[in-house]
Each structure stands twice: as C-alpha cells, then as structure tokens.
Design a protein around this motif. Sequence first.
Motif, mmCIF file in Angstrom:
data_model
loop_
_atom_site.group_PDB
_atom_site.id
_atom_site.type_symbol
_atom_site.label_atom_id
_atom_site.label_comp_id
_atom_site.label_asym_id
_atom_site.label_seq_id
_atom_site.Cartn_x
_atom_site.Cartn_y
_atom_site.Cartn_z
ATOM 1 N N GLU A 208 2.464 9.610 -10.173
ATOM 2 C CA GLU A 208 1.213 9.835 -10.904
ATOM 3 C C GLU A 208 1.226 9.094 -12.239
ATOM 4 O O GLU A 208 0.227 8.466 -12.625
ATOM 5 C CB GLU A 208 1.011 11.339 -11.125
ATOM 6 N N TYR A 209 2.347 9.144 -12.944
ATOM 7 C CA TYR A 209 2.465 8.396 -14.201
ATOM 8 C C TYR A 209 2.403 6.896 -13.953
ATOM 9 O O TYR A 209 1.734 6.151 -14.685
ATOM 10 C CB TYR A 209 3.775 8.752 -14.908
ATOM 11 N N LEU A 210 3.114 6.433 -12.922
ATOM 12 C CA LEU A 210 3.109 5.003 -12.598
ATOM 13 C C LEU A 210 1.696 4.521 -12.298
ATOM 14 O O LEU A 210 1.300 3.425 -12.718
ATOM 15 C CB LEU A 210 4.022 4.753 -11.393
ATOM 16 N N LYS A 211 0.956 5.333 -11.572
ATOM 17 C CA LYS A 211 -0.430 4.975 -11.236
ATOM 18 C C LYS A 211 -1.265 4.798 -12.502
ATOM 19 O O LYS A 211 -1.978 3.792 -12.656
ATOM 20 C CB LYS A 211 -1.035 6.070 -10.345
ATOM 21 N N THR A 212 -1.166 5.751 -13.410
ATOM 22 C CA THR A 212 -1.952 5.686 -14.652
ATOM 23 C C THR A 212 -1.540 4.481 -15.496
ATOM 24 O O THR A 212 -2.390 3.754 -16.030
ATOM 25 C CB THR A 212 -1.762 6.983 -15.454
ATOM 26 N N ILE A 213 -0.233 4.251 -15.605
ATOM 27 C CA ILE A 213 0.263 3.157 -16.452
ATOM 28 C C ILE A 213 -0.143 1.808 -15.878
ATOM 29 O O ILE A 213 -0.628 0.926 -16.617
ATOM 30 C CB ILE A 213 1.795 3.268 -16.597
ATOM 31 N N LEU A 214 0.034 1.614 -14.564
ATOM 32 C CA LEU A 214 -0.327 0.326 -13.967
ATOM 33 C C LEU A 214 -1.827 0.072 -14.095
ATOM 34 O O LEU A 214 -2.256 -1.063 -14.342
ATOM 35 C CB LEU A 214 0.093 0.296 -12.498
ATOM 36 N N TYR A 218 -3.487 -3.081 -15.989
ATOM 37 C CA TYR A 218 -4.489 -3.933 -15.349
ATOM 38 C C TYR A 218 -5.731 -4.057 -16.232
ATOM 39 O O TYR A 218 -6.335 -5.129 -16.332
ATOM 40 C CB TYR A 218 -4.869 -3.358 -13.991
ATOM 41 N N GLY A 219 -6.124 -2.968 -16.876
ATOM 42 C CA GLY A 219 -7.317 -2.997 -17.714
ATOM 43 C C GLY A 219 -7.123 -3.743 -19.021
ATOM 44 O O GLY A 219 -8.035 -4.404 -19.503
ATOM 45 N N LYS A 220 -5.905 -3.648 -19.596
ATOM 46 C CA LYS A 220 -5.682 -4.207 -20.931
ATOM 47 C C LYS A 220 -5.182 -5.643 -20.896
ATOM 48 O O LYS A 220 -5.548 -6.457 -21.751
ATOM 49 C CB LYS A 220 -4.687 -3.326 -21.691
ATOM 50 N N PHE A 221 -4.335 -5.969 -19.909
ATOM 51 C CA PHE A 221 -3.737 -7.300 -19.852
ATOM 52 C C PHE A 221 -4.447 -8.113 -18.773
ATOM 53 O O PHE A 221 -4.022 -8.143 -17.616
ATOM 54 C CB PHE A 221 -2.239 -7.197 -19.549
ATOM 55 N N SER A 258 -10.452 1.704 -7.888
ATOM 56 C CA SER A 258 -11.097 1.459 -9.176
ATOM 57 C C SER A 258 -11.289 -0.040 -9.420
ATOM 58 O O SER A 258 -12.311 -0.472 -9.958
ATOM 59 C CB SER A 258 -10.249 2.071 -10.289
ATOM 60 N N ILE A 259 -10.304 -0.845 -8.996
ATOM 61 C CA ILE A 259 -10.408 -2.300 -9.172
ATOM 62 C C ILE A 259 -11.557 -2.860 -8.338
ATOM 63 O O ILE A 259 -12.362 -3.668 -8.813
ATOM 64 C CB ILE A 259 -9.075 -2.974 -8.775
ATOM 65 N N ILE A 260 -11.650 -2.425 -7.087
ATOM 66 C CA ILE A 260 -12.714 -2.907 -6.191
ATOM 67 C C ILE A 260 -14.081 -2.541 -6.744
ATOM 68 O O ILE A 260 -15.035 -3.313 -6.664
ATOM 69 C CB ILE A 260 -12.522 -2.330 -4.768
ATOM 70 N N ASN A 261 -14.159 -1.360 -7.335
ATOM 71 C CA ASN A 261 -15.423 -0.906 -7.913
ATOM 72 C C ASN A 261 -15.903 -1.839 -9.023
ATOM 73 O O ASN A 261 -17.098 -1.935 -9.298
ATOM 74 C CB ASN A 261 -15.256 0.517 -8.446
ATOM 75 N N GLY A 262 -14.961 -2.564 -9.646
ATOM 76 C CA GLY A 262 -15.324 -3.460 -10.735
ATOM 77 C C GLY A 262 -15.505 -4.912 -10.323
ATOM 78 O O GLY A 262 -15.747 -5.763 -11.179
ATOM 79 N N PHE A 263 -15.390 -5.199 -9.017
ATOM 80 C CA PHE A 263 -15.580 -6.586 -8.562
ATOM 81 C C PHE A 263 -17.005 -7.051 -8.849
ATOM 82 O O PHE A 263 -17.971 -6.312 -8.626
ATOM 83 C CB PHE A 263 -15.319 -6.700 -7.058
ATOM 84 N N ALA A 264 -17.116 -8.282 -9.306
ATOM 85 C CA ALA A 264 -18.437 -8.862 -9.577
ATOM 86 C C ALA A 264 -19.027 -9.414 -8.285
ATOM 87 O O ALA A 264 -18.316 -9.740 -7.333
ATOM 88 C CB ALA A 264 -18.303 -9.961 -10.609
ATOM 89 N N SER A 296 -9.808 4.938 2.990
ATOM 90 C CA SER A 296 -11.212 5.036 3.379
ATOM 91 C C SER A 296 -12.126 4.789 2.178
ATOM 92 O O SER A 296 -13.168 4.129 2.291
ATOM 93 C CB SER A 296 -11.489 6.413 3.981
ATOM 94 N N TYR A 297 -11.729 5.283 1.002
ATOM 95 C CA TYR A 297 -12.532 5.079 -0.199
ATOM 96 C C TYR A 297 -12.602 3.588 -0.546
ATOM 97 O O TYR A 297 -13.672 3.066 -0.886
ATOM 98 C CB TYR A 297 -11.937 5.865 -1.368
ATOM 99 N N CYS A 298 -11.455 2.887 -0.464
ATOM 100 C CA CYS A 298 -11.442 1.440 -0.757
ATOM 101 C C CYS A 298 -12.339 0.673 0.215
ATOM 102 O O CYS A 298 -13.082 -0.236 -0.187
ATOM 103 C CB CYS A 298 -10.011 0.913 -0.675
ATOM 104 N N ILE A 299 -12.273 1.042 1.485
ATOM 105 C CA ILE A 299 -13.079 0.365 2.503
ATOM 106 C C ILE A 299 -14.568 0.545 2.222
ATOM 107 O O ILE A 299 -15.357 -0.406 2.248
ATOM 108 C CB ILE A 299 -12.738 0.900 3.910
ATOM 109 N N THR A 300 -14.973 1.786 1.934
ATOM 110 C CA THR A 300 -16.397 2.047 1.679
ATOM 111 C C THR A 300 -16.858 1.377 0.380
ATOM 112 O O THR A 300 -18.023 0.983 0.270
ATOM 113 C CB THR A 300 -16.672 3.562 1.611
ATOM 114 N N GLN A 301 -15.929 1.228 -0.597
ATOM 115 C CA GLN A 301 -16.283 0.519 -1.831
ATOM 116 C C GLN A 301 -16.626 -0.936 -1.537
ATOM 117 O O GLN A 301 -17.585 -1.484 -2.095
ATOM 118 C CB GLN A 301 -15.124 0.582 -2.831
ATOM 119 N N PHE A 302 -15.875 -1.552 -0.641
ATOM 120 C CA PHE A 302 -16.167 -2.930 -0.244
ATOM 121 C C PHE A 302 -17.548 -3.030 0.384
ATOM 122 O O PHE A 302 -18.324 -3.947 0.091
ATOM 123 C CB PHE A 302 -15.104 -3.429 0.750
ATOM 124 N N ILE A 303 -17.863 -2.089 1.279
ATOM 125 C CA ILE A 303 -19.138 -2.158 2.001
ATOM 126 C C ILE A 303 -20.307 -1.870 1.067
ATOM 127 O O ILE A 303 -21.383 -2.465 1.196
ATOM 128 C CB ILE A 303 -19.128 -1.184 3.196
#
Length: 471
Positions: A208-214, A218-221, A258-264, A296-303
């Motif tokens: 859980e910590y690793l997920k938050t930190i990574l 990703y957001g800052k760097f 979260s990354i997919i949600n931000g794709f342009a 499943s969430y990532c897949i539906t985000q793509f669609i």
Amino acid sequence: MLNKFMKRGQRKPSKTDTDVYDQHTPTGNHSFASTTAADGDTPPPATSGALEPLPMFREVPVSERQKLFLKKCHVCRFQFDFTETTKMAIEKEIKRLNLVELVDYVQSDSGKITESNQEEMIRMISVNIFRCLPPGPHEITGSIPLDTEEDEPYLDPSWPHLQLVYELLLRYIVSTDTDTKVAKRYIDQTFVLKLLDMFNTEDPREREYLKTILHRIYGKFMVHRPFIRRAINNIFYQFIYETERNSGIAELLEILGSIINGFALPMKEEHKLFLVRALIPLHKPKQIGFYHQQLSYCITQFIEKDNKLSDTVIMGLLKYWPVTNCQKEVLFLGELEEVLEATQGQEFKRCMVPLFRRISKCLNSPHFQVAERALFMWNSDHIVGLIAQNRTVVLPIIFQALDTNIRAHWNPAVNGLTVNVRKMLMEMDVEFFEEYQREFAEKQALVKVEESQREEKWQKLQDTADMDQIG
C-alpha cells in the motif's frame, strides 16, 4: 526515558555490537555509534560502550539542525534482526525515535534539506527498504495460491521501522520544499526499478505504501513517466509468460487506472499497444481473482477514453476465455457486461457473432452461477438495445441454448430467467421470432429423422454381423 534506557544499556561491547555500516548493506545486528562521529562520514565503531542517543531537533539551534539531520540518517542506516523482539531492544527503540524525528522534520517544513543531506537520506532509505524478500508460501510449497480470503497475509516483523522509512520517503516526495531537479538525481531510474521490485512483498501494508509512493513519483517526476510505464509493462510480461507469481499486480493496476484516466486524446499508439499486449493478456493467469477488479477498471477506462477499442477488448476476452474454471468464467461475464455497457453499435456488429456463440455456451453451462450471470446481461437496457438492433443475427445463435435451458436445465432459477429472456426476445420482433421458431422446429424434426435413420443403419449392420457370426 532515553537516558534510563541508555544507563541500562551500558555494557561491555561484543564483537557483533561494534560492527558498523560501511559501504555495504549490513546483514547482521549492529549497535549505534556515539554522537562524536565526524560530520558527513559513516559513524565509526563505538569503543567506549556508552551509546548516547542523539538530541531532538528542537533541542539544538537552527544552524546545527542540518548536521543533526545527517547524524540521524547515519544512525538509521543500521539494520536489526526483528525475528527476536527482545534482542537489542534499546538500539531498536533509538532508531525508531530517530526515524520519527526525521519524518516530523521533513513533514513540518522546518527548513530546506541540503543536497548532501538529501543524498544521505535516500541512501539510508535504500538501505532499509531494498532488501531480499522472504519466500512466499507458494514458493516454499510449490502450490499456486487461488483463495484470496482463507490465506492469512504475511506481516513483516520489521514493519514498525519500515513504515517510518516509507513515511519519510513519501513526505520527502510530496513536500513543497523538495526541488524536483535536485531530487531526480537521487530518485533516479535505478531507484524506481528497485522500488518496483519491492511490490512482490507479501506484506499488504508495504504494498500500500509502495503504491502511494510510486504514484506520487509518477505525478511529480515527469521525466520518469515513460520509464515507469515501460517498467510496469515488463513486470506484467514476466508475470504472464514466465512466473505467474507477483504479489503486487493489483497495486500496480491501481496506479495504472489513475494513469490511464489522465491519458490525453487522441490516444497514442503506444497506449493502445499497452492495452493489447499487456492488459488483455493479464486475463490468462490462474490468479486473476487477486487483481481482476483493478484489471477490469483499467480496461473500462480505456474504453471510456476511446469506445472504438471495445471490440478489440471483447475479442481479447474471448481469446483468453476459461474453459474449465467456472469461477473465472463468472468474472469474465461480469467484465464483459461492463465492456458492453460502453460499446457502440459499429463495434458491437464487428464482434457479435463470436461473442454470442460464447454466451450461448455459457447459457447452457451446468454450473448455475455461470448460466445465471450470462442471463443477467439482459437486465442492461443498453445491451438489450444492441441486441434488438441486431436481433436477426443474435436470435438464431442463442435460440437453441434458450430452448435447451427451458426444457432441461436442472436449476429452477436459471429456468425462470431463461423464460423471461425468451419472452423479451419475442417482444422485440414477434413476427421474426415466430418465423424462426417454425424453422427451428423443422430443423429439429429433420435432425430427429436423421438420427432415426442413422440408428436403423447401425442396427442393420449389427444384425448382419450377428448373422455372419452365426453362419
């Protein structure tokens, strides 16, 4: 309190106690050096046996706090054996208190940390968290874990210290005082790769910590973003095609959601290839139950970003459709319904024939949960609308499955749901339904005639063989 601890802790130093961290990661138990260590150097071995704790930040002048910060980082680089809770308890408590002080100092924005201190802090963090992970139960027994509820999670005994180290790293990354240009020298690609390796830990608290930190990295760097995506991609490839063992797939997929949600838009070809080559093949491993919700969430985000990808996803699901695993089949049907909810008419037409051939088999499944889940698709108005627009193609594919369920399925609930679906299909186009029903009855009659003729032929052959044997 610390002085009392230290008075009790004064004793003759042993060989083990006087070992200190040098250029290599410590592997055994070590004592803490005294506060007389030279600034900027690794603390020398304690020779007097008097292990004095470091003062708190508020007890020293502001001008001395950077030096004290460095000393605390040196102290926190020492490693301990946490399998025995009573062994070196005083030293462990001193390290814990120093970690708490460092976290509070970074979090409170008490002052900008010098570049050399940032480097030392990241080195200390690396020494603590980048370690050999203990083997999981499946690696010891050789079995494949399938049940996510019955198995108790592994809890690392060193977590009271590890949590503070992770908290320090997180506070450093999110701090407004952290200069990205400076920090990226220490939070580099090697650091990120090692961080990704730690996702394989069995301890859910650490993941859980690793997920938050990574996610924060990703957001800052921004410079690391393509590299992080490729590195996660490689982890998925290794998991799918080689090991099928990694405890952190669910957490990595949460970050990707979260990354997919931000794709342009329009979406890059690189992202579409990631969907086809990494995300869809993640349906293959047997342990999909551990991470299916996130996948499943990532897949539906793509669609939702690009609904033209829906037929690609559906054909991918059909490619990896389970044949003998009913629990996995129920998961696939649920995901398929979510995908169809976002599918438009043109994409539906491109995949509806193989899709409903598979659904037809699911309708006749002897496992009632599979058949029931397939029938629940008709509860969606959007899916019913797609079927109604293409009823002349869909009805002939599933008509026999519905007829077989009504006549012969053992489960009453499935039987009742099938009747309702059949009625719904009839109301879409009564004339076409009745016409096809007559054609189906004629075909069934012909099939019965052919079966009767086949049986007669076999019987004649059997009679002739018997007569030859008698003769």
